[in-house]
Design a protein around this motif. Structure first.
Motif, mmCIF file in Angstrom:
data_model
loop_
_atom_site.group_PDB
_atom_site.id
_atom_site.type_symbol
_atom_site.label_atom_id
_atom_site.label_comp_id
_atom_site.label_asym_id
_atom_site.label_seq_id
_atom_site.Cartn_x
_atom_site.Cartn_y
_atom_site.Cartn_z
ATOM 1 N N ILE A 79 94.957 -19.240 -4.036
ATOM 2 C CA ILE A 79 93.483 -19.063 -3.662
ATOM 3 C C ILE A 79 93.181 -17.756 -4.121
ATOM 4 O O ILE A 79 92.088 -17.616 -4.830
ATOM 5 C CB ILE A 79 93.165 -19.263 -2.059
ATOM 6 C CG1 ILE A 79 93.337 -20.579 -1.742
ATOM 7 C CG2 ILE A 79 91.769 -18.927 -1.908
ATOM 8 C CD1 ILE A 79 93.403 -20.856 -0.060
ATOM 9 N N VAL A 80 93.803 -16.697 -3.593
ATOM 10 C CA VAL A 80 93.427 -15.241 -4.225
ATOM 11 C C VAL A 80 93.739 -15.154 -5.828
ATOM 12 O O VAL A 80 92.882 -14.617 -6.324
ATOM 13 C CB VAL A 80 94.488 -14.123 -3.585
ATOM 14 C CG1 VAL A 80 94.330 -12.879 -4.262
ATOM 15 C CG2 VAL A 80 94.506 -13.986 -1.873
ATOM 16 N N THR A 121 96.031 -25.193 -4.690
ATOM 17 C CA THR A 121 97.426 -25.023 -4.095
ATOM 18 C C THR A 121 98.525 -24.589 -4.983
ATOM 19 O O THR A 121 99.541 -24.048 -4.659
ATOM 20 C CB THR A 121 97.938 -26.194 -3.588
ATOM 21 O OG1 THR A 121 98.161 -27.182 -4.455
ATOM 22 C CG2 THR A 121 97.105 -26.718 -2.521
ATOM 23 N N GLU A 178 87.502 -15.759 5.171
ATOM 24 C CA GLU A 178 88.836 -15.506 5.051
ATOM 25 C C GLU A 178 89.320 -14.851 3.629
ATOM 26 O O GLU A 178 90.204 -13.862 3.612
ATOM 27 C CB GLU A 178 89.824 -16.559 5.387
ATOM 28 C CG GLU A 178 91.256 -16.264 5.452
ATOM 29 C CD GLU A 178 92.039 -17.433 6.017
ATOM 30 O OE1 GLU A 178 93.121 -17.283 6.028
ATOM 31 O OE2 GLU A 178 91.397 -18.484 6.473
ATOM 32 N N PHE A 179 88.899 -15.592 2.638
ATOM 33 C CA PHE A 179 89.429 -15.355 1.175
ATOM 34 C C PHE A 179 88.354 -14.725 0.474
ATOM 35 O O PHE A 179 88.616 -14.415 -0.747
ATOM 36 C CB PHE A 179 89.795 -16.560 0.646
ATOM 37 C CG PHE A 179 91.137 -17.171 1.303
ATOM 38 C CD1 PHE A 179 92.440 -16.498 1.186
ATOM 39 C CD2 PHE A 179 90.870 -18.403 2.170
ATOM 40 C CE1 PHE A 179 93.418 -16.988 1.855
ATOM 41 C CE2 PHE A 179 92.103 -18.922 2.748
ATOM 42 C CZ PHE A 179 93.237 -18.015 2.614
ATOM 43 N N ILE A 197 96.199 -25.273 2.232
ATOM 44 C CA ILE A 197 95.670 -23.891 1.979
ATOM 45 C C ILE A 197 97.007 -22.967 1.743
ATOM 46 O O ILE A 197 97.677 -22.677 2.580
ATOM 47 C CB ILE A 197 95.258 -23.410 3.329
ATOM 48 C CG1 ILE A 197 93.988 -24.243 3.833
ATOM 49 C CG2 ILE A 197 94.778 -22.079 3.330
ATOM 50 C CD1 ILE A 197 92.962 -24.429 2.810
ATOM 51 N N LYS A 198 96.824 -22.392 0.533
ATOM 52 C CA LYS A 198 98.047 -21.764 -0.231
ATOM 53 C C LYS A 198 97.196 -20.279 -0.598
ATOM 54 O O LYS A 198 96.810 -20.042 -1.549
ATOM 55 C CB LYS A 198 98.494 -22.275 -1.419
ATOM 56 C CG LYS A 198 99.360 -23.713 -1.125
ATOM 57 C CD LYS A 198 100.541 -23.562 -0.332
ATOM 58 C CE LYS A 198 101.305 -24.880 0.089
ATOM 59 N NZ LYS A 198 102.365 -24.708 1.070
ATOM 60 N N PRO A 199 97.507 -19.227 0.521
ATOM 61 C CA PRO A 199 96.872 -17.822 0.117
ATOM 62 C C PRO A 199 96.995 -17.399 -1.259
ATOM 63 O O PRO A 199 96.041 -16.885 -1.846
ATOM 64 C CB PRO A 199 97.142 -17.114 1.224
ATOM 65 C CG PRO A 199 97.602 -17.943 2.446
ATOM 66 C CD PRO A 199 97.981 -19.430 1.787
ATOM 67 N N LEU A 237 86.698 -20.356 5.596
ATOM 68 C CA LEU A 237 87.380 -20.161 4.604
ATOM 69 C C LEU A 237 86.909 -19.033 3.640
ATOM 70 O O LEU A 237 87.601 -18.222 2.826
ATOM 71 C CB LEU A 237 87.804 -21.533 3.612
ATOM 72 C CG LEU A 237 88.712 -22.412 4.418
ATOM 73 C CD1 LEU A 237 88.781 -23.796 3.740
ATOM 74 C CD2 LEU A 237 90.230 -21.954 4.493
#
Length: 264
Positions: free
Chosen positions: A183-184, A147, A213-214, A178-180, A210
């Motif tokens: 994660i990226v 996160t 998505e990522f 979930i902190k995009p 997930l």
């Protein structure tokens, strides 16, 4: 600055440390490898609960309950007793734990595992530890809930990340777990393994979503459980699906050996 230098971080700042110990890495790609462990106090999530419990009688509502509540749950644990150490003191403790420090006939413990709580709240200290570890040929891997984005200076040290995104079974609201951006950033390091704690078959579809998505690579499933029986049961539930979906499966070796004994 060279990678072995620690002058860029505030090495004199004291941070809360729950424990340091010497054991085996109990899960993931380094399963069974001897390691020096550094566990910080403090976390930004409340796994098992939708928010920080108000009192000790508050029961967990999620199937996936944190097994290190003593690092953050102030309703049940007195966190004021945590020792506050500088990065230099942390390093000295870790080296003292290595049997090779006092017995040159033994190989150096070349893995340091940093966990919590959430260790990415203490990045300055980790940077300093990693810079000290590198000249000794020691690898550092960080157990994180993914996160908080890694600082560039941390990435530059060459650390690895065991990123454990929390699922709905943790009871933590998605917006908190979930902190995009984080994660990226972790995925882009090329040194992140994605580890998901699995409580049952229902978790698998969320893992798949997930991943899509990522664009997550190197997905690992880790069975939930603080007893050997639960760990084995959950592994059996998901093993075939892991093979079918192209995911790795790890056990929790420390639980199989010592159950939920602290400092193992």
């Amino acid at each position: 600055m060279t990678i072995g230098s620690s002058s860029a971080v505030n090495a004199d700042k004291r941070v809360p440390v729950a424990e340091t110990f010497y054991s085996f890495q109990g899960e993931g790609v380094n399963l069974g490898r001897r390691a020096l462990f550094l566990r910080f106090s403090g976390c930004n999530l409340t796994c098992g609960y939708p928010s920080l419990p108000r009192d000790a009688a508050t029961d967990a509502t999620g199937a996936m309950v944190c097994d290190t509540e003593y690092t953050w749950n102030t309703a049940r644990h007195d966190l004021s007793t945590a020792r506050r150490l500088t990065s230099g003191e942390v390093w000295a403790e870790l080296i003292a734990l290595d049997p090779a420090t006092n017995d040159s006939s033994l190989p150096v413990v070349d893995l340091i595992v940093v966990s919590g709580g959430e260790p990415m709240m203490r990045q300055k200290v980790i940077i300093d530890v990693a810079r000290r570890a590198h000249p000794d040929g020691r690898q550092v891997e960080i157990e994180t809930n993914a996160t908080i984005p890694p600082r560039p200076e941390l990435i530059e040290t060459g650390v690895f990340f065991n990123a454990g995104l929390k699922l709905a079974s943790s009871a933590v609201p998605r917006a908190r777990r979930i902190k995009p951006a984080a994660i990226v950033a972790l995925q882009s390091t090329g040194r992140t393994r994605w580890k998901f704690v699995i409580t049952g078959p229902d978790d698998l579809e969320e893992v798949s979503a997930l991943q899509a998505e990522f664009g997550l690579t190197e997905v690992w499933l880790s069975p939930e459980g603080t007893t050997p029986g639960l760990v084995v049961d959950h592994m059996r539930i998901v093993a075939e699906e892991a093979l079918r979906r192209g995911w790795h499966l790890t056990t929790r070796q420390h639980v199989l050996i010592w159950s939920d004994e602290r400092g193992r």
